[in-house]
Design a protein around this motif. Structure first.
Motif, PDB file in Angstrom:
ATOM      1  N   GLN A  77      10.613  -5.221   6.214  1.00 57.50           N
ATOM      2  CA  GLN A  77       9.864  -6.411   5.811  1.00 57.50           C
ATOM      3  C   GLN A  77       9.754  -6.518   4.282  1.00 57.50           C
ATOM      4  O   GLN A  77       9.793  -5.498   3.580  1.00 57.50           O
ATOM      5  N   PRO A  78       9.608  -7.737   3.772  1.00 57.38           N
ATOM      6  CA  PRO A  78       9.450  -7.942   2.319  1.00 57.38           C
ATOM      7  C   PRO A  78       8.029  -7.590   1.873  1.00 57.38           C
ATOM      8  O   PRO A  78       7.225  -8.463   1.522  1.00 57.38           O
ATOM      9  N   ILE A  79       7.730  -6.316   1.910  1.00 58.70           N
ATOM     10  CA  ILE A  79       6.369  -5.833   1.663  1.00 58.70           C
ATOM     11  C   ILE A  79       5.871  -6.194   0.263  1.00 58.70           C
ATOM     12  O   ILE A  79       4.699  -6.552   0.083  1.00 58.70           O
ATOM     13  N   GLU A  80       6.744  -6.100  -0.746  1.00 60.54           N
ATOM     14  CA  GLU A  80       6.306  -6.385  -2.116  1.00 60.54           C
ATOM     15  C   GLU A  80       5.825  -7.823  -2.258  1.00 60.54           C
ATOM     16  O   GLU A  80       4.775  -8.081  -2.855  1.00 60.54           O
ATOM     17  N   GLU A  81       6.583  -8.770  -1.689  1.00 60.09           N
ATOM     18  CA  GLU A  81       6.219 -10.179  -1.806  1.00 60.09           C
ATOM     19  C   GLU A  81       4.955 -10.496  -1.017  1.00 60.09           C
ATOM     20  O   GLU A  81       4.079 -11.230  -1.477  1.00 60.09           O
ATOM     21  N   ILE A  82       4.849  -9.932   0.177  1.00 61.68           N
ATOM     22  CA  ILE A  82       3.657 -10.165   0.993  1.00 61.68           C
ATOM     23  C   ILE A  82       2.435  -9.533   0.329  1.00 61.68           C
ATOM     24  O   ILE A  82       1.350 -10.121   0.286  1.00 61.68           O
ATOM     25  N   GLY A  83       2.622  -8.337  -0.220  1.00 64.06           N
ATOM     26  CA  GLY A  83       1.528  -7.674  -0.914  1.00 64.06           C
ATOM     27  C   GLY A  83       1.054  -8.455  -2.124  1.00 64.06           C
ATOM     28  O   GLY A  83      -0.148  -8.512  -2.407  1.00 64.06           O
ATOM     29  N   ALA A  84       2.000  -9.075  -2.843  1.00 60.69           N
ATOM     30  CA  ALA A  84       1.625  -9.894  -4.000  1.00 60.69           C
ATOM     31  C   ALA A  84       0.769 -11.068  -3.562  1.00 60.69           C
ATOM     32  O   ALA A  84      -0.221 -11.420  -4.227  1.00 60.69           O
ATOM     33  N   ALA A  85       1.131 -11.685  -2.425  1.00 62.06           N
ATOM     34  CA  ALA A  85       0.345 -12.810  -1.906  1.00 62.06           C
ATOM     35  C   ALA A  85      -1.050 -12.355  -1.515  1.00 62.06           C
ATOM     36  O   ALA A  85      -2.046 -13.061  -1.745  1.00 62.06           O
ATOM     37  N   ALA A  86      -1.142 -11.164  -0.930  1.00 61.22           N
ATOM     38  CA  ALA A  86      -2.442 -10.626  -0.545  1.00 61.22           C
ATOM     39  C   ALA A  86      -3.312 -10.373  -1.778  1.00 61.22           C
ATOM     40  O   ALA A  86      -4.513 -10.695  -1.784  1.00 61.22           O
ATOM     41  N   LYS A  87      -2.718  -9.806  -2.808  1.00 59.66           N
ATOM     42  CA  LYS A  87      -3.462  -9.520  -4.037  1.00 59.66           C
ATOM     43  C   LYS A  87      -3.992 -10.807  -4.661  1.00 59.66           C
ATOM     44  O   LYS A  87      -5.146 -10.871  -5.115  1.00 59.66           O
ATOM     45  N   GLU A  88      -3.151 -11.837  -4.705  1.00 60.79           N
ATOM     46  CA  GLU A  88      -3.561 -13.124  -5.272  1.00 60.79           C
ATOM     47  C   GLU A  88      -4.781 -13.681  -4.545  1.00 60.79           C
ATOM     48  O   GLU A  88      -5.670 -14.284  -5.159  1.00 60.79           O
ATOM     49  N   ALA A  89      -4.816 -13.491  -3.230  1.00 60.50           N
ATOM     50  CA  ALA A  89      -5.894 -14.044  -2.419  1.00 60.50           C
ATOM     51  C   ALA A  89      -7.097 -13.114  -2.313  1.00 60.50           C
ATOM     52  O   ALA A  89      -8.114 -13.485  -1.718  1.00 60.50           O
ATOM     53  N   GLY A  90      -6.985 -11.916  -2.869  1.00 64.78           N
ATOM     54  CA  GLY A  90      -8.071 -10.956  -2.765  1.00 64.78           C
ATOM     55  C   GLY A  90      -8.270 -10.430  -1.357  1.00 64.78           C
ATOM     56  O   GLY A  90      -9.387 -10.118  -0.933  1.00 64.78           O
ATOM     57  N   VAL A  91      -7.154 -10.296  -0.620  1.00 59.57           N
ATOM     58  CA  VAL A  91      -7.179  -9.848   0.769  1.00 59.57           C
ATOM     59  C   VAL A  91      -6.572  -8.451   0.863  1.00 59.57           C
ATOM     60  O   VAL A  91      -5.569  -8.165   0.213  1.00 59.57           O
ATOM     61  N   LEU A  92      -7.169  -7.593   1.663  1.00 59.30           N
ATOM     62  CA  LEU A  92      -6.641  -6.248   1.847  1.00 59.30           C
ATOM     63  C   LEU A  92      -5.307  -6.299   2.590  1.00 59.30           C
ATOM     64  O   LEU A  92      -5.083  -7.155   3.438  1.00 59.30           O
ATOM     65  N   PHE A  93      -4.420  -5.353   2.268  1.00 59.52           N
ATOM     66  CA  PHE A  93      -3.106  -5.300   2.894  1.00 59.52           C
ATOM     67  C   PHE A  93      -2.863  -3.910   3.446  1.00 59.52           C
ATOM     68  O   PHE A  93      -2.790  -2.935   2.696  1.00 59.52           O
ATOM     69  N   HIS A  94      -2.772  -3.820   4.772  1.00 67.19           N
ATOM     70  CA  HIS A  94      -2.433  -2.571   5.448  1.00 67.19           C
ATOM     71  C   HIS A  94      -0.985  -2.622   5.908  1.00 67.19           C
ATOM     72  O   HIS A  94      -0.542  -3.622   6.482  1.00 67.19           O
ATOM     73  N   VAL A  95      -0.256  -1.550   5.662  1.00 68.24           N
ATOM     74  CA  VAL A  95       1.143  -1.451   6.067  1.00 68.24           C
ATOM     75  C   VAL A  95       1.318  -0.245   6.977  1.00 68.24           C
ATOM     76  O   VAL A  95       0.902   0.861   6.638  1.00 68.24           O
TER      77      VAL A  95
END
Length: 384
Positions: A158-176
């Motif tokens: 999965q494109p983890i880096e791009e999804i993680g960037a979106a999560a950071k922008e929104a202030g949402v936690l990201f579990h992988v």
């Protein structure tokens, strides 16, 4: 008849060097890592050194790694531990995908029963969850996104880096869920936009029954197992120092042989696919999952015109262990929820088998398996 193990995505054989490390500790003096006497301090040293060694390779601070019983507990705890900590912040929304491991999906179901709202994203036909879909699902009350790094059934990355960037922008936690990624993808958690990541030892030739959960320093977290102050008060219970040491050794071995393993797995994959195409014709097979964004050792392949359950039974009788990628329920094989989520046509869904390679597999085994698969298919293929 040979015994050929092509189910390494399920569990892997214990590496002899890992076993040696564990036996040495098991045969040594007893010791509880929480005890203050010399026996306890020795056990604590084994545990601390194991944590330090794993942290060094995955690129995080040792204090950010919590030992668990494996990937399922790590996934469960990542969701429950953070959501409990955010309970009073009004965050009641979870984003995940319909192609996740059941450790995430079943926990998401439980949380939904408790009043949380869950958005299940659908992957594309290659198994990819697009960052755009994730962004579109974000809400003001989204607490956490939980997605796999590598799908365990089709190997798609999965494109983890791009999804993680979106999560950071929104202030949402990201579990992988990084269970299949560990040992096959170079990880640097200090640079990845990830808040939590799950691991387990038995996918990388380590012992069953031990895993880890990376919890970033600033991540809100509430312990789920109570009773003691172990694991920096995040998980009560006497730690398994021997298993932790074995886990660390397995991580080190995977890192040491990373390039060599990658080349060998790619060679096995290429030989396997080319052999099947030569024996059966390219129109008789279909590779499921992304063709490029994939781990080489996981191949989910539809052997068209046959049935998954019949294929697996016949392979087993020939001494070849493979998998459907899904569990058995009441004695009957369920079709893969991952392939269903990818909206594959019935002829591919109903004939899919996962072959996954690893330690000990050889080109000779690949060539033998190709011949046997061709023989089996010629015998059982459904005539249209």
């Amino acid at each position: 008849m040979p015994n050929i193990y092509f189910d390494h995505a399920s569990t892997t054989p214990l590496h002899p060097d890992v076993l040696a490390v564990m036996v040495d500790i098991y045969q040594g003096p007893p010791g509880n890592p929480s005890s203050t006497h010399s026996f306890g301090r020795t056990a604590k040293r084994h545990l601390t050194q194991a944590r330090d060694r794993i942290a060094r390779i995955v690129g995080c601070h040792p204090s950010e790694l919590m030992f668990t019983s494996g990937g399922t507990e790590s996934d469960n705890t990542a969701l429950r531990g953070t959501l409990d900590a955010l309970r009073h912040a009004g965050k009641r929304h979870i984003i995940t995908s319909s192609a996740e491991h059941h450790a995430v999906l079943h926990m998401a179901n439980r949380l939904e029963e408790e009043g949380y709202e869950v958005t299940l994203l659908e992957p594309d036909e290659d198994g990819i969850i697009s960052p755009g879909k994730v962004r579109g699902a974000l809400r003001e009350d989204t607490a956490i996104i939980s997605l796999m790094y590598v799908n365990n059934e089709v190997g798609t990355i999965q494109p983890i880096e791009e999804i993680g960037a979106a999560a950071k922008e929104a202030g949402v936690l990201f579990h992988v869920d990084g269970v299949q990624a560990l040992g096959s993808i170079h990880l640097n958690l200090s640079e990845l936009p990830v808040d939590l990541m799950s691991f387990t030892a038995h996918k990388i030739n380590g012992p069953q029954g031990i895993g880890a959960l990376y919890i970033g320093k600033s991540v809100p977290f509430q312990p789920q197992i109570l009773g003691g102050s172990q694991e920096s008060k995040r998980r009560a219970g006497t730690e398994n120092a021997a298993a932790a040491a074995g886990f660390a050794k397995a991580v080190e071995l995977a890192n040491e042989h990373f390039e060599q393993k990658g080349r060998h797995m790619s060679l096995l994959r290429e030989t396997f696919i080319q052999g099947l195409e030569a024996e059966l014709g390219s129109s008789a097979i279909a590779i499921n999952g992304h063709k490029e964004r994939t781990l080489p050792h996981i191949i989910n392949i539809s052997l068209l015109g046959a049935d998954t359950e019949t294929l697996l039974m016949n392979l087993d009788m020939e001494g070849i262990a493979a998998s459907s990628g899904s569990a058995c329920t009441s004695g009957s094989l369920e079709r893969s929820h991952v392939l269903k989520a990818m909206s594959l046509p019935p002829e591919r869904l109903n004939s899919a088998v996962r072959f996954s390679f690893g330690l000990g597999n050889t080109l000779e085994e690949i060539e033998y398996a190709v011949k046997k698969i061709a023989t089996i298919l010629n015998r059982i293929r459904i005539k249209v």
